[in-house]
Design a protein around this motif. Structure first.
Motif, PDB file in Angstrom:
ATOM      1  N   THR A 110       0.822  -1.385   0.435  1.00 26.28           N
ATOM      2  CA  THR A 110      -0.061   0.444   0.220  1.00 26.28           C
ATOM      3  C   THR A 110       0.969   1.425  -0.059  1.00 26.28           C
ATOM      4  OG1 THR A 110      -1.563  -0.843   1.416  1.00 26.28           O
ATOM      5  CG2 THR A 110      -1.840   1.174   1.240  1.00 26.28           C
ATOM      6  N   ALA A 111       1.413   1.408   0.772  1.00 25.10           N
ATOM      7  CA  ALA A 111       2.675   2.644   0.704  1.00 25.10           C
ATOM      8  C   ALA A 111       3.056   2.875  -0.561  1.00 25.10           C
ATOM      9  CB  ALA A 111       3.718   2.175   1.780  1.00 25.10           C
ATOM     10  N   ILE A 112       3.944   1.400  -1.147  1.00 28.59           N
ATOM     11  CA  ILE A 112       4.274   2.076  -2.269  1.00 28.59           C
ATOM     12  C   ILE A 112       3.520   2.563  -3.799  1.00 28.59           C
ATOM     13  CG2 ILE A 112       5.366   0.378  -4.176  1.00 28.59           C
ATOM     14  CD1 ILE A 112       7.250  -1.339  -2.485  1.00 28.59           C
ATOM     15  N   THR A 113       2.427   1.917  -3.414  1.00 25.55           N
ATOM     16  CA  THR A 113       1.441   1.953  -4.133  1.00 25.55           C
ATOM     17  C   THR A 113       0.710   3.301  -4.266  1.00 25.55           C
ATOM     18  OG1 THR A 113       0.881  -0.010  -4.522  1.00 25.55           O
ATOM     19  CG2 THR A 113      -0.522   1.533  -5.670  1.00 25.55           C
ATOM     20  N   PHE A 114       0.946   3.647  -3.133  1.00 26.60           N
ATOM     21  CA  PHE A 114       1.184   5.360  -1.926  1.00 26.60           C
ATOM     22  C   PHE A 114       1.532   6.116  -3.442  1.00 26.60           C
ATOM     23  CE2 PHE A 114       0.910   9.388   0.304  1.00 26.60           C
ATOM     24  CZ  PHE A 114      -0.652   9.475   0.051  1.00 26.60           C
TER      25      PHE A 114
END
Length: 169
Positions: A31-35
């Motif tokens: 999620t952090a990478i995608t955000f």
């Protein structure tokens, strides 16, 4: 046999907890990478070239570990669908599903090990990581699933994989 059964059930519980924790961590990182990718692309106007590839590999890991937990919990939809469509065949389908699932997982484990060994010589396209780490999800996931199937058989030899829902303790 009761000692082996107790050890198997204890290891199964411990492993399920580790799997659940790993999924939480991997999904948070994913999620952090995608955000970060969305923010970099639309706010800064400069996309992160490595983020899509990293997210893909993390998703494969989450899928394989999640599949192992689903085997343990009886959460694979196809098994439920099979039993609901043909409940009279449950005494025949139960052992057949356990055997076919086990054979498939052994093949996946062997193939995953072979592919991981081949991938050790390759690097990811956008960041310095050997591809064996991405491919390792296959044998790890297959091994975890095989372990859960084996524990299921040890826990209750007369109960089949089709009956596992709600009985994984």
């Amino acid at each position: 046999m009761n000692g082996l059964r107790a050890v198997a059930i204890g290891l199964d519980r411990l492993l399920a907890g580790v799997e659940a924790a790993a999924i939480v961590v991997l999904v948070c990182v994913l999620t952090a990478i995608t955000f970060a990718q969305v923010a970099a692309r639309y706010v800064l106007g400069d996309p992160l070239i490595w983020s899509e590839e990293a997210a893909r590999y993390l998703f494969v890991w989450v899928s394989m570990i999640g599949a192992a937990l689903a085997i343990r919990e009886g959460g694979h939809f196809g098994l439920d669908l099979l039993i609901r469509r043909a409940p009279a065949l449950k005494p025949v389908l139960g052992p057949a599903v356990t055997v076919v699932t086990s054979v498939f997982l052994v093949i996946l484990l062997k193939t995953g090990i072979d592919e991981t060994n081949l991938a050790a010589m390759q690097f990811a396209m956008t960041f310095p990581m050997r591809m064996q780490w991405a491919y390792l999800a296959l044998p790890v996931g297959a091994g975890l699933m095989l372990f859960h199937v084996a524990v299921h058989v040890i826990r209750s030899p007369s109960m089949h994989l089709l009956d596992v829902r709600g009985n994984s303790e």
